[in-house]
Scaffold this motif. Structure first.
Motif, short mmCIF file in Angstrom:
data_model
loop_
_atom_site.label_atom_id
_atom_site.label_comp_id
_atom_site.label_asym_id
_atom_site.label_seq_id
_atom_site.Cartn_x
_atom_site.Cartn_y
_atom_site.Cartn_z
N LYS A 141 -2.25 5.22 -13.27
CA LYS A 141 -3.28 5.00 -12.26
C LYS A 141 -4.28 6.16 -12.24
CE LYS A 141 -0.66 2.16 -9.03
NZ LYS A 141 -0.26 2.00 -7.62
N LEU A 152 0.83 -1.20 0.00
CA LEU A 152 0.00 0.00 0.00
C LEU A 152 0.87 1.26 0.00
CD1 LEU A 152 -2.83 1.28 0.24
CD2 LEU A 152 -2.60 1.07 2.73
N LEU A 160 -8.20 5.73 -12.58
CA LEU A 160 -9.10 6.09 -11.48
C LEU A 160 -10.17 7.08 -11.94
CD1 LEU A 160 -6.51 6.54 -8.60
CD2 LEU A 160 -8.21 4.73 -8.80
N PRO A 163 -5.75 0.75 -3.30
CA PRO A 163 -6.43 2.01 -3.66
C PRO A 163 -7.38 1.84 -4.84
CG PRO A 163 -4.11 2.40 -3.25
CD PRO A 163 -4.28 0.92 -3.28
N ASN A 194 2.67 2.67 -3.14
CA ASN A 194 2.00 3.58 -4.08
C ASN A 194 2.53 5.00 -4.00
OD1 ASN A 194 -0.53 2.19 -5.46
ND2 ASN A 194 -0.41 1.37 -3.38
N VAL A 247 -15.85 6.65 -2.04
CA VAL A 247 -14.51 7.01 -2.52
C VAL A 247 -14.57 7.41 -3.98
CG1 VAL A 247 -12.18 6.13 -2.93
CG2 VAL A 247 -13.41 5.50 -0.83
N SER A 255 -6.34 -5.17 -10.34
CA SER A 255 -5.83 -5.93 -9.20
C SER A 255 -5.31 -7.28 -9.62
CB SER A 255 -6.92 -6.10 -8.14
OG SER A 255 -7.38 -4.84 -7.69
N ALA A 286 -10.50 0.07 -3.67
CA ALA A 286 -11.37 0.96 -2.90
C ALA A 286 -12.21 1.83 -3.82
CB ALA A 286 -10.51 1.82 -1.97
N VAL A 287 -11.61 2.34 -4.88
CA VAL A 287 -12.36 3.16 -5.82
C VAL A 287 -13.44 2.34 -6.51
CG1 VAL A 287 -12.20 4.45 -7.99
CG2 VAL A 287 -10.53 4.82 -6.18
#
Length: 725
Positions: free
Chosen positions: A326, A311, A330, A466, A314, A476, A348, A469-470
């Motif tokens: 990224k 994590l 995103l 991350p 990043n 988020v 992922s 999570a998005v």
């Protein structure tokens, strides 16, 4: 005819008798003194006999064979390992005398071309107990003789050597060699009074050796005296279960399994114990032990550390170049929930697959005897050339020169693009071992393969968190700006850091393989980019008129690639002339010599492809304040450059539980190594030198103080009990 033959035969007999007479005279001329008599010096290793003291009837006297190798030469332990052969001894003793098996000090490992050897590189002594029968001994002493044969080698050549050594054992007087014998005895590993247990599985020799749980183990290693059983070069795994040390060593069994084995358990390079083992149940492994002797945390803690390290990766400097990819992904993920989840899962999957694939390849290469570590792929010029071409192509894509679904990061509804971005993120991000990662990756090289692969997958999961999570948390996702024309402008802006990444890769190729190699690599990248630009021009025009230009660029890239092998000319690793710290290149011998001076020592390991290493050097190491503090305290600095593959550095990193760089070690005068954190502050080293204790992140002492004896299993003094090796 007969008159001619007879005189010739008479002359031959006379000459033979004269030769015998001369030999007898020389044999009787051996001095009757109680000091060592040195034989004619062999070419590369000198040998000398010495005795511990005056002999007495009915007792045992210890005799030493003291060897002194020339610089660059080494002798062998009785089990030499994958190559070489052990020493051969033929004693000439009085009637009734007996010589026991030789007792050797702890050998060292020497890995050459994948072959592990057990050697002695400096002066060493082999002790042999001689049992004196009861009876009267002559006052003038007792002569003994020895015909010794051994192998002397460098890292390149080997020479068989021998010596005829003679000595007269004194029966009275004082022991002139007492100080030397004290040191020689102390170097012989003591004998465990409890037997170990061993079992042989399909793939492993497993040992349960009784040693106290409190015994520090700096660099544990099993030197097995029994031959043709184990793979000497394979990594050895250790774990602790109460007062038992469990060792697991890959097999190379030739023939039937023995009923008993013996060997030396080395605690570090100088200390160890001699053990014997019988067939028996070993039981399950315990808590894993790192090569520096520290017990590894539980698997759950290691998994959390790997995920946290991924994590934090990043935001590490070495990952910044891929943040542009990224960011666009995103932003695009905010379009709808279903699309966001597909993108997150695809990304992922790419990250986790790449991390586990790299980790599995590292484990496979290490199992095959290769000395590699994390980010080993960036030590290979050919791999970096591929990354350069890829970075140049992505730069062209971000600049809008062409569209290619497999790498385009702006196409909506394209999971393959997210997957490819995830793979690229992992490949580029993993060279650095950020905070929390060091322990997890170091443990992954020691744990069983399944658990190690789970750790690598956890690292990938942390890197992908991350994005996940998005994709799966709407709150988020709502924080992201809405898609719009800004995305195209942002895409073009992000071509700049990616272009800088390509420039950094070109510089790394020059450091790895030389200027001509780098020039060809840049030419290959330019040809590929020109070809892709021609393709993009055709895409925008809706025609195929520029196909010939595109093919010509690819052909040019292929032609240039054929010249890479001949252009390989790596520059000598050298410190920059502007470097402030006067650091010498690392080697184990240089580190040992530095520590023996009684001065503090600072060692750091770096690589040109590790951006976090370079940031630490700029912030904390290559500073005037650090230079002045080092000079005032007399600190000796050593630097290990791991830019190119270096087996000695890889072994050293592994021995300290590190899978990659950076690694920072501080040796206080006469003390054990302390491992500093992987993020150094501006005053970390200045404060460390000035006060002694380390401030800020530190892993604690690498090892405890050496303890020459162990109790429960207790150790017998060398030469007691059976007195055999």
């Amino acid at each position: 005819m007969d008159k001619t033959i007879i005189p010739i035969r008479l002359v031959q007999k006379i000459l033979a008798l004269m030769a015998v007479a001369v030999a007898l005279v020389m044999a009787l001329a051996v001095p009757a003194v109680g000091v060592a008599q040195e034989a004619a010096r062999p070419t590369h290793i000198a040998a000398q006999l010495a005795a511990e003291g005056p002999i007495a009837a009915g007792q045992t006297v210890m005799v030493a064979i003291h060897f002194t190798p020339d610089d660059g030469w080494h002798g062998y332990w009785r089990n030499p390992g994958d190559a070489g052969y052990g020493m051969q001894l033929k004693w000439q003793l009085p009637a009734g005398w007996q010589a026991s098996e030789p007792e050797y000090p702890v050998p060292r490992q020497l890995l050459i071309s994948g072959l592990m050897n057990h050697v002695y590189k400096g002066p060493y002594a082999v002790l042999v107990p001689l049992h004196v029968p009861a009876g009267t001994l002559p006052q003038t002493g007792v002569p003994i003789a020895l015909d010794a044969q051994w192998l002397a080698c460098t890292d390149v050549i080997c020479v068989p050597e021998n010596a005829q050594l003679q000595f007269r054992l004194a029966t009275s007087g004082t022991a002139s060699d007492a100080p030397r014998f004290a040191a020689w005895r102390a170097a012989i590993p003591a004998l465990l009074d409890q037997r170990a247990a061993f079992e042989i599985t399909d793939e492993l020799l497993r040992l349960a050796i009784p040693v106290p749980a409190t015994l520090p183990l700096e660099r544990p290693h099993i030197f097995l005296g029994s031959t043709d059983i184990i793979n000497y070069a394979a990594p050895q795994r250790f774990s602790r279960r109460g007062n038992q040390l469990i060792a697991e060593i890959p097999l190379a069994l030739r023939g039937d399994a023995p009923d008993a084995i013996e060997g030396i358990l080395a605690f570090d390079e100088d200390d160890g114990v001699h053990f014997g083992a019988d067939k028996g149940a070993v039981g399950a492994a315990g808590v894993p032990v790192a090569p520096n002797g520290a017990m590894l945390p539980s698997l759950l803690v290691l998994l959390l550390g790997a995920a946290a390290g991924g994590l934090l990766l990043n935001i590490m400097p070495c990952v910044f170049p891929i943040l542009s990819l990224k960011a666009l992904s995103l932003a695009r993920a905010g379009e709808n929930e279903r699309q966001a989840r597909k993108e997150a899962l695809a990304y992922s999957a790419g990250v986790i697959l790449a991390c586990t694939a790299l980790g599995g390849l590292v484990l496979a290469l290490r199992a095959a005897g290769e000395q590699v570590g994390w980010a080993f792929q960036l030590q290979e010029p050919g791999v970096v050339v591929g990354l350069l071409v890829l970075a140049a192509a992505i730069t062209a894509n971000l600049a809008g020169m062409f569209e290619l679904p497999s790498v385009s990061v702006t196409r909506s509804g394209e999971p393959a693009s997210a997957f490819a971005t995830g793979v690229l993120a992992a490949v580029v991000a993993t060279p650095c071992t950020g905070p929390f990662m060091a322990a997890a990756l170091g443990a992954a090289l020691l744990l069983p393969p399944v658990e190690a692969m789970v750790l690598f997958a956890a690292l990938g999961l942390g890197l992908a968190l991350p994005f996940l999570a998005v994709g799966f948390i709407p709150a988020v996702r709502r924080l992201l700006p809405a898609p719009g024309p800004w995305m195209a402008r942002f895409r073009h802006i992000m071509a700049i850091p990616m272009g800088l990444t390509a420039a950094a890769l070109a510089w790394l190729i020059w450091r790895l393989a030389g200027a001509e190699y780098a020039f060809l690599a840049i030419g290959i990248s330019a040809a590929v980019v020109a070809s892709l630009a021609a393709l993009g021009s055709g895409q925008r025009a809706g025609t195929r008129s520029l196909r010939f230009t595109s093919v010509a660029g690819i052909i040019a890239a292929i032609v240039l690639a054929f010249g890479l092998a001949d252009a390989y000319d790596p520059p000598q690793s050298a410190r920059s002339e502007t470097a402030l710290i006067d650091a010498k290149p690392f080697s184990q011998a240089r580190l040992d010599a530095a520590r023996s001076t009684g001065k503090p020592v600072f060692v750091w390991f770096t690589a040109d492809w590790c951006l976090s290493c370079k940031v630490n050097e700029s912030v904390a190491i290559e500073r005037e304040a650090t230079r002045d503090a080092f000079a005032k305290a007399g600190v000796i600095a050593l630097v290990g450059d791991w830019t190119r593959r270096d087996p000695e550095i890889t072994r050293f990193l592994t021995s300290h539980g590190a899978a990659g760089v950076p690694l920072y070690l501080w040796y206080p005068p006469g003390g054990s190594a302390q491992q500093l954190g992987q993020v150094l502050g501006p005053e970390t080293l200045v404060t460390l030198v000035g006060t002694g204790p380390v401030t800020g992140p530190i892993s604690g002492p690498i090892s405890g103080e050496r303890q020459p004896s162990v109790s429960g299993g207790t150790l017998l003094p060398a030469g007691s009990a059976s007195g055999s090796d």
